[in-house]
Design a protein around this motif. Structure first.
Motif, PDB file in Angstrom:
ATOM      1  N   LEU A 207       0.869  -1.176   0.155  1.00 57.30           N
ATOM      2  CA  LEU A 207      -0.161  -0.126  -0.101  1.00 57.30           C
ATOM      3  C   LEU A 207       0.745   1.542   0.025  1.00 57.30           C
ATOM      4  CD1 LEU A 207      -2.821  -0.810   2.435  1.00 57.30           C
ATOM      5  CD2 LEU A 207      -2.999  -0.427   0.029  1.00 57.30           C
ATOM      6  N   LYS A 208       1.955   1.145   0.523  1.00 54.74           N
ATOM      7  CA  LYS A 208       2.862   2.447   0.708  1.00 54.74           C
ATOM      8  C   LYS A 208       3.611   2.425  -0.666  1.00 54.74           C
ATOM      9  CE  LYS A 208       4.515   2.491   5.558  1.00 54.74           C
ATOM     10  NZ  LYS A 208       5.279   2.262   6.460  1.00 54.74           N
ATOM     11  N   MET A 209       3.660   1.467  -1.472  1.00 61.01           N
ATOM     12  CA  MET A 209       4.093   1.818  -2.702  1.00 61.01           C
ATOM     13  C   MET A 209       3.021   2.208  -3.636  1.00 61.01           C
ATOM     14  SD  MET A 209       6.207  -2.206  -3.014  1.00 61.01           S
ATOM     15  CE  MET A 209       6.518  -1.712  -4.788  1.00 61.01           C
ATOM     16  N   CYS A 210       2.024   2.286  -3.341  1.00 65.54           N
ATOM     17  CA  CYS A 210       0.969   2.890  -4.258  1.00 65.54           C
ATOM     18  C   CYS A 210       0.176   3.846  -3.448  1.00 65.54           C
ATOM     19  CB  CYS A 210      -0.118   2.061  -4.568  1.00 65.54           C
ATOM     20  SG  CYS A 210       0.682   0.411  -5.476  1.00 65.54           S
ATOM     21  N   GLU A 216       1.420  14.169  -0.553  1.00 66.58           N
ATOM     22  CA  GLU A 216       1.205  13.824   0.879  1.00 66.58           C
ATOM     23  C   GLU A 216       2.474  12.606   1.256  1.00 66.58           C
ATOM     24  OE1 GLU A 216      -2.129  11.629   3.862  1.00 66.58           O
ATOM     25  OE2 GLU A 216      -2.374  12.291   1.648  1.00 66.58           O
ATOM     26  N   ALA A 217       2.605  11.884   0.200  1.00 70.87           N
ATOM     27  CA  ALA A 217       3.604  10.862   0.547  1.00 70.87           C
ATOM     28  C   ALA A 217       4.983  11.435   0.654  1.00 70.87           C
ATOM     29  CB  ALA A 217       3.777   9.696  -0.955  1.00 70.87           C
ATOM     30  N   VAL A 226       7.637   7.255  -3.158  1.00 74.13           N
ATOM     31  CA  VAL A 226       8.481   8.400  -4.172  1.00 74.13           C
ATOM     32  C   VAL A 226       9.070   7.310  -4.977  1.00 74.13           C
ATOM     33  CG1 VAL A 226      10.135  10.123  -4.120  1.00 74.13           C
ATOM     34  CG2 VAL A 226       8.364  10.151  -2.222  1.00 74.13           C
ATOM     35  N   LEU A 227       9.714   6.520  -4.507  1.00 74.66           N
ATOM     36  CA  LEU A 227      10.438   5.437  -5.429  1.00 74.66           C
ATOM     37  C   LEU A 227       9.648   5.025  -6.660  1.00 74.66           C
ATOM     38  CD1 LEU A 227      12.868   3.393  -3.068  1.00 74.66           C
ATOM     39  CD2 LEU A 227      13.553   4.860  -4.811  1.00 74.66           C
ATOM     40  N   VAL A 228       8.664   4.409  -6.339  1.00 75.66           N
ATOM     41  CA  VAL A 228       7.911   3.728  -7.324  1.00 75.66           C
ATOM     42  C   VAL A 228       7.207   4.810  -8.090  1.00 75.66           C
ATOM     43  CG1 VAL A 228       5.666   2.675  -7.726  1.00 75.66           C
ATOM     44  CG2 VAL A 228       7.063   1.819  -5.816  1.00 75.66           C
TER      45      VAL A 228
END
Length: 488
Positions: A207-210, A216-217, A226-228
Motif C-alpha cells: 500500500l505504501k508503494m501505491c 502527501e507521500a 516516491v521510489l515507485v
C-alpha cells in the motif's frame, strides 16, 4: 772522500727529520680529519632526524591534498572521540533538563543534528532525480544494444540483490548489535517494532508503494511511494518520442547534477557534524565500553559479509557463467582494485578498470558500455552495507523486525544503492532513506557511531563494487562474444 761522507750523513739526518715532521703532520691531519668526520656524522644524524620529521609532515600534507574531505573527516572523528571522553569524565551525571550534562549535550550535539537534517532534506530530491535519470539512461542504452543491456542489467540486479541477502544473513547470524546490554537514545520513541502480523506488514508495504497522493507521500517521507512514482515516471517518459522528451530529460539530468552538487557541498560539513554527533552520543551514554564493543562486532560483520560476497559469491557466479578460472581474471584486476581502495570512488577508478578488463580479454566495446553503466548502478558493496547497517541499528535498540520489514530493507537498500551510485560517500545520505523506509528514522542519530568507521569501510565496499563491475564485463563478454560486433 771525507766531504762526501759528511754530506751523506747530513742528507740522511735531513731526510729523517723531514720524515718525522711529515709523520707528525700526517698524525695531525688524521686527527683533524677524524674530528671532521665525527662532525659530519653528527650533522648527518641531525639531517636524518630532520628529514624524518619533514617526511611525516609531507605525508600529512600529501594526504590532505589527495583527499581533503577524508582527512578532515578522520580529524573530526578523532576530535569527537577526544571531546566525548573529556565531557563524559568531567560532567557530573544527570538526566534532568536543568542538569549541566543535559545542557552541554544538547549544545554540543546541535551542529550534528543540523547536519543530519540537511542530509534528510536531500533524500527526496535525490531519489526523484537520480531514479528518473537512471531509468531514462538505461532505456536509451537498451534500445540500441538490447541483448548486451539485458545480460549486463540482469547480472547487476541479481548480484546486488544477492549482496543484500548476504548482508542480512550475516547480521542476523552474528547479531553485532546484541553486544550492547542497553542503549539510550534521547530522540528515539517507541513507535517502531509494533507487533503487527506478517500479512498486515506485507500488505502495508504494498500500500505504501501505491500512495493515493504523491505530495502527501513526500510530506510524510513515504520513501517507497516516491521510489515507485519516480521509476514509473521515468519508464513512461523514456517510452515517448525522443523529439518530444529530449528537453524534459535534459532538464531532469541538470536537476540531478545540481542535487549531486548540493549533496557534495553538504558533505563538506560532515567533519564538524560527525565530531558533534560522536561527542554528544558519548556524553549521553553511561557505558562507553558497550558502544565500542558493538562497533568492533559491526566492523567484523561488515568485513566478513564483503569478503564472502567479493571472494566467494562473485567468483562462483563468474565461474558458473564462463567456466574459466576467476582468480586469473581477478589477478589482472589488481591495479583497478588498488585504485578503488585508494580513491574510494568507482567513477575515479573507471579508466583503470577499463584498461584492466581490456587486458583480461574483454572487448573495448563491451568495456565502454558495461563498465560506465556498472559504475552508475551496480553497487553490490553499498547495498550489502546499508542493509546490514540498518539491521544493526535496530538490534542496538532491541527493535523486533518482521519478515515484512526485512523485505522493505532489502528492496530499499537495492534501490538506494542504485540511486546514490554517483555520489561520493553516498552511504551517508541513502542510509537515512533506508532507515526511514523501515520505520526507524527516529534512530538516525545513531549514525554517528557508524560515521566513526564509515571512511574506512567505504573503501572496502567500493573495492567490491569495482570487482562486481569487472566480473559483469567478463560475463557479458563470454555470453555475447559471437555477436559483439553486430550488437554494439
Amino acid at each position: 772522500v771525507k766531504d762526501m761522507q759528511m754530506s751523506t750523513k747530513l742528507e740522511r739526518r735531513w731526510s729523517s727529520e723531514n720524515e718525522q715532521e711529515m709523520e707528525e703532520e700526517g698524525d695531525g691531519d688524521r686527527n683533524r680529519s677524524h674530528g671532521h668526520e665525527k662532525l659530519l656524522v653528527e650533522d648527518s644524524m641531525d639531517e636524518d632526524e630532520l628529514n624524518r620529521r619533514i617526511s611525516r609532515w609531507d605525508c600529512l600534507l600529501k594526504a590532505w591534498r589527495h583527499d581533503p574531505l577524508l582527512f578532515y573527516t578522520v580529524c573530526g572523528v578523532v576530535c569527537g572521540i577526544v571531546l566525548g571522553i573529556i565531557l563524559t569524565s568531567s560532567l557530573p551525571p544527570g538526566t534532568g533538563k536543568d542538569s549541566p550534562r543535559y545542557i552541554v549535550t544538547k549544545l554540543v550535539g546541535f551542529p550534528g543534528r543540523a547536519f543530519l537534517n540537511l542530509l534528510k532534506m536531500m533524500v527526496l530530491p535525490l531519489i526523484s532525480g537520480s531514479m528518473i535519470a537512471g531509468v531514462c539512461a538505461l532505456k536509451e542504452a537498451g534500445s540500441s544494444t538490447k541483448r548486451l543491456a539485458k545480460i549486463a542489467i540482469s547480472f547487476m540486479a541479481g548480484t546486488t540483490f544477492l549482496a543484500v541477502i548476504v548482508g542480512l544473513v550475516v547480521v542476523v547470524t552474528i547479531q553485532p548489535g546484541s553486544a550492547v546490554s542497553s542503549w539510550t537514545n534521547s530522540t528515539a520513541s517507541s513507535k517502531s517494532g509494533t507487533s503487527a502480523g506478517m500479512l498486515e506488514t506485507i500488505l502495508d508495504v504494498f500500500l505504501k508503494m501505491c500512495p493515493p497522493n504523491i505530495v502527501e507521500a513526500a510530506a510524510n517521507m513515504n520513501i517507497l511511494g516516491v521510489l515507485v512514482f519516480s521509476v514509473f515516471f521515468g519508464v513512461m517518459l523514456s517510452r515517448l518520442d525522443s523529439s518530444e522528451t529530449a528537453t524534459m530529460i535534459h532538464l531532469i539530468t541538470i536537476f540531478n547534477h545540481v542535487v549531486m552538487k548540493m549533496v557534495e557541498a553538504i558533505l563538506w560539513l560532515s567533519p564538524l557534524g560527525i565530531c558533534c554527533l560522536i561527542s554528544s552520543q558519548m556524553c549521553e551514554s553511561d557505558d562507553l565500553g558497550n558502544k565500542f564493543r558493538s562497533l568492533v562486532m559491526y566492523i567484523i560483520a561488515v568485513t566478513l559479509a564483503l569478503a564472502f560476497h567479493g571472494l566467494v559469491l562473485l567468483p562462483a557466479i563468474f565461474w558458473f557463467n564462463t567456466k574459466t578460472n576467476p582468480w586469473t581474471f581477478t589477478k589482472g584486476l589488481l591495479p583497478a582494485l588498488a585504485t578503488a581502495f585508494g580513491t574510494d570512488s568507482s567513477s575515479a577508478t573507471l579508466p583503470v578498470t577499463i584498461l584492466c578488463c581490456e587486458r583480461n580479454g574483454v572487448s573495448p566495446q563491451i568495456c565502454k558500455f558495461v563498465l560506465p553503466l556498472g559504475a552508475t548502478v551496480n553497487m553490490n558493496g553499498t547495498a550489502l552495507y546499508e542493509a546490514l547497517t540498518v539491521i544493526f541499528i535496530a538490534q542496538l535498540h532491541q527493535v523486533p523486525l518482521s519478515a515484512g520489514h526485512m523485505i522493505v530493507i532489502a528492496a530499499t537498500s537495492t534501490l538506494a544503492a542504485v540511486g546514490a551510485a554517483a555520489i561520493p560517500s553516498a552511504g551517508l545520505v541513502t542510509m537515512v532513506m533506508v532507515l526511514q523506509a523501515a520505520g526507524l528514522d527516529e534512530y538516525t542519530g545513531d549514525l554517528s557511531l557508524i560515521f566513526t568507521v564509515d571512511w574506512a569501510l567505504d573503501r572496502m565496499r567500493t573495492t567490491v563494487n569495482v570487482l562486481g563491475d569487472a566480473y559483469c564485463a567478463g560475463v557479458t563478454q563470454h555470453m555475447t562474444s559471437s555477436e559483439t560486433e553486430e550488437s554494439v
